[in-house]
Write a protein that holds these residues in place. Structure first.
Motif, PDB file in Angstrom:
ATOM      1  N   ALA A  35       0.835  -1.195   0.000  1.00 20.23           N
ATOM      2  CA  ALA A  35       0.000   0.000   0.000  1.00 20.23           C
ATOM      3  C   ALA A  35       0.877   1.255   0.000  1.00 20.23           C
ATOM      4  N   GLY A  36       0.349   2.331  -0.583  1.00 14.08           N
ATOM      5  CA  GLY A  36       1.072   3.598  -0.577  1.00 14.08           C
ATOM      6  C   GLY A  36       2.133   3.729  -1.641  1.00 14.08           C
ATOM      7  N   LEU A  37       2.177   2.801  -2.593  1.00 14.47           N
ATOM      8  CA  LEU A  37       3.190   2.841  -3.650  1.00 14.47           C
ATOM      9  C   LEU A  37       2.912   4.006  -4.600  1.00 14.47           C
ATOM     10  N   ARG A  66       7.172  -2.124 -10.031  1.00 16.97           N
ATOM     11  CA  ARG A  66       7.011  -0.671  -9.960  1.00 16.97           C
ATOM     12  C   ARG A  66       8.198  -0.035  -9.233  1.00 16.97           C
ATOM     13  N   LEU A  67       8.664  -0.666  -8.174  1.00 14.86           N
ATOM     14  CA  LEU A  67       9.832  -0.139  -7.462  1.00 14.86           C
ATOM     15  C   LEU A  67      11.046  -0.066  -8.383  1.00 14.86           C
ATOM     16  N   ILE A 100      14.418  -1.045   2.966  1.00 11.22           N
ATOM     17  CA  ILE A 100      14.738   0.201   2.285  1.00 11.22           C
ATOM     18  C   ILE A 100      15.078  -0.104   0.836  1.00 11.22           C
ATOM     19  N   ALA A 101      14.397   0.564  -0.090  1.00 11.46           N
ATOM     20  CA  ALA A 101      14.682   0.406  -1.513  1.00 11.46           C
ATOM     21  C   ALA A 101      15.744   1.408  -1.916  1.00 11.46           C
ATOM     22  N   THR A 102      16.960   0.942  -2.157  1.00  8.85           N
ATOM     23  CA  THR A 102      18.048   1.838  -2.527  1.00  8.85           C
ATOM     24  C   THR A 102      17.847   2.353  -3.947  1.00  8.85           C
ATOM     25  N   GLY A 103      18.130   3.635  -4.133  1.00 10.69           N
ATOM     26  CA  GLY A 103      17.988   4.248  -5.442  1.00 10.69           C
ATOM     27  C   GLY A 103      16.620   4.842  -5.696  1.00 10.69           C
ATOM     28  N   ALA A 104      15.649   4.534  -4.842  1.00  9.52           N
ATOM     29  CA  ALA A 104      14.297   5.044  -5.054  1.00  9.52           C
ATOM     30  C   ALA A 104      13.814   5.929  -3.916  1.00  9.52           C
ATOM     31  N   ALA A 105      14.606   6.043  -2.838  1.00 12.41           N
ATOM     32  CA  ALA A 105      14.239   6.850  -1.667  1.00 12.41           C
ATOM     33  C   ALA A 105      12.882   6.448  -1.114  1.00 12.41           C
ATOM     34  N   LEU A 106      12.638   5.133  -1.067  1.00 13.79           N
ATOM     35  CA  LEU A 106      11.386   4.606  -0.540  1.00 13.79           C
ATOM     36  C   LEU A 106      11.687   3.506   0.476  1.00 13.79           C
ATOM     37  N   GLY A 107      10.814   3.408   1.481  1.00 14.75           N
ATOM     38  CA  GLY A 107      10.954   2.374   2.486  1.00 14.75           C
ATOM     39  C   GLY A 107       9.642   1.647   2.694  1.00 14.75           C
TER      40      GLY A 107
END
Length: 228
Positions: free
Chosen positions: A2-4, A19-20, A59-66
């Motif tokens: 959720a929240g992607l 998508r990530l 933590i998704a590196t390169g995408a600034a998303l967790g």
């Protein structure tokens, strides 16, 4: 999940991972924070708070998303359905907190285990009592069932470090079960001995968690250094 970004509702894991990647993610790092030790996190405070509540995050590196898991249960006791929704949030692009290299983690594990063993032996708390003994037997059974603790492609040292870290973590749990914190009591029964036990186990537990994060994240680290 959720929240992607780009999705109005929840999506399945396969679509979410794709998508990530499209958003720039180059790898996933594990974080295992607890109060007072934001292990593997990089902020901001809002994300850290959610990760601390869950006790884990990715933590998704390169995408600034967790990603933080939200676990819910439905149904009667004994027949519950467990659902895990990974909630995506923005994170700060910065080095993760307090994550050692594999070589540092391996050295720290050996030192911490030796020091804790000396202290616990001195306190006569080797892990006695039926609950502790059952936990030890369960751990041995799990260890015998299989040795593949990481996916293919991880450095051999990462596998070695994770196995040792998990073994150390299991021994810490068993030592706690043997007494001192409201559960079974082992040899240490006085307040001072209970305090000494906790003080001896706390840094070992911390070292085990740091080593596990280093091992889980080793593949991403190797790729970023060009080693894979």
């Amino acid at each position: 999940m959720a929240g992607l970004p780009g999705e109005s509702g929840q999506v399945g894991l396969t679509l979410a991972l794709g998508r990530l990647r499209a958003l720039g993610a180059k790898g996933l790092r594990v974080a295992l924070p607890i109060a007072g030790h934001p292990l593997g996190l990089s902020g901001p405070p809002e994300f850290n708070a959610h990760a601390l509540d869950a006790g884990e995050a990715v933590i998704a590196t390169g995408a600034a998303l967790g990603l933080v898991p939200e676990v819910s249960a439905a149904g009667p006791e004994g027949d519950q359905h467990i659902e895990v929704v990974w909630r995506c949030q923005a994170v700060r692009e910065a080095p993760p907190a307090d994550v050692p290299s594999l070589s540092e983690a391996e050295r720290e594990l050996a030192e911490a285990l030796r020091e804790a063993t000396e202290v616990l032996s001195r306190l006569n708390v080797a892990g006695s009592g039926p609950v502790a003994e059952a936990a030890l037997e369960a751990y041995r059974a799990r260890a015998e069932r299989g040795r593949e603790v990481l996916a293919p492609g991880y450095p051999p040292r990462a596998i070695r470090v994770l196995e040792l870290a998990q073994r150390v973590g299991a021994l810490v749990d068993i030592a706690y079960m043997a007494g001192g914190d409201g559960r079974e009591h082992g040899g240490a029964v006085s307040a001072s001995e209970i305090t000494a036990r906790a003080e001896a186990l706390r840094p070992v537990e911390r070292t085990s968690r740091r080593a596990q994060v280093a091992a889980y994240n080793a593949y991403v680290e190797e790729r970023e250094r060009g080693g894979l």
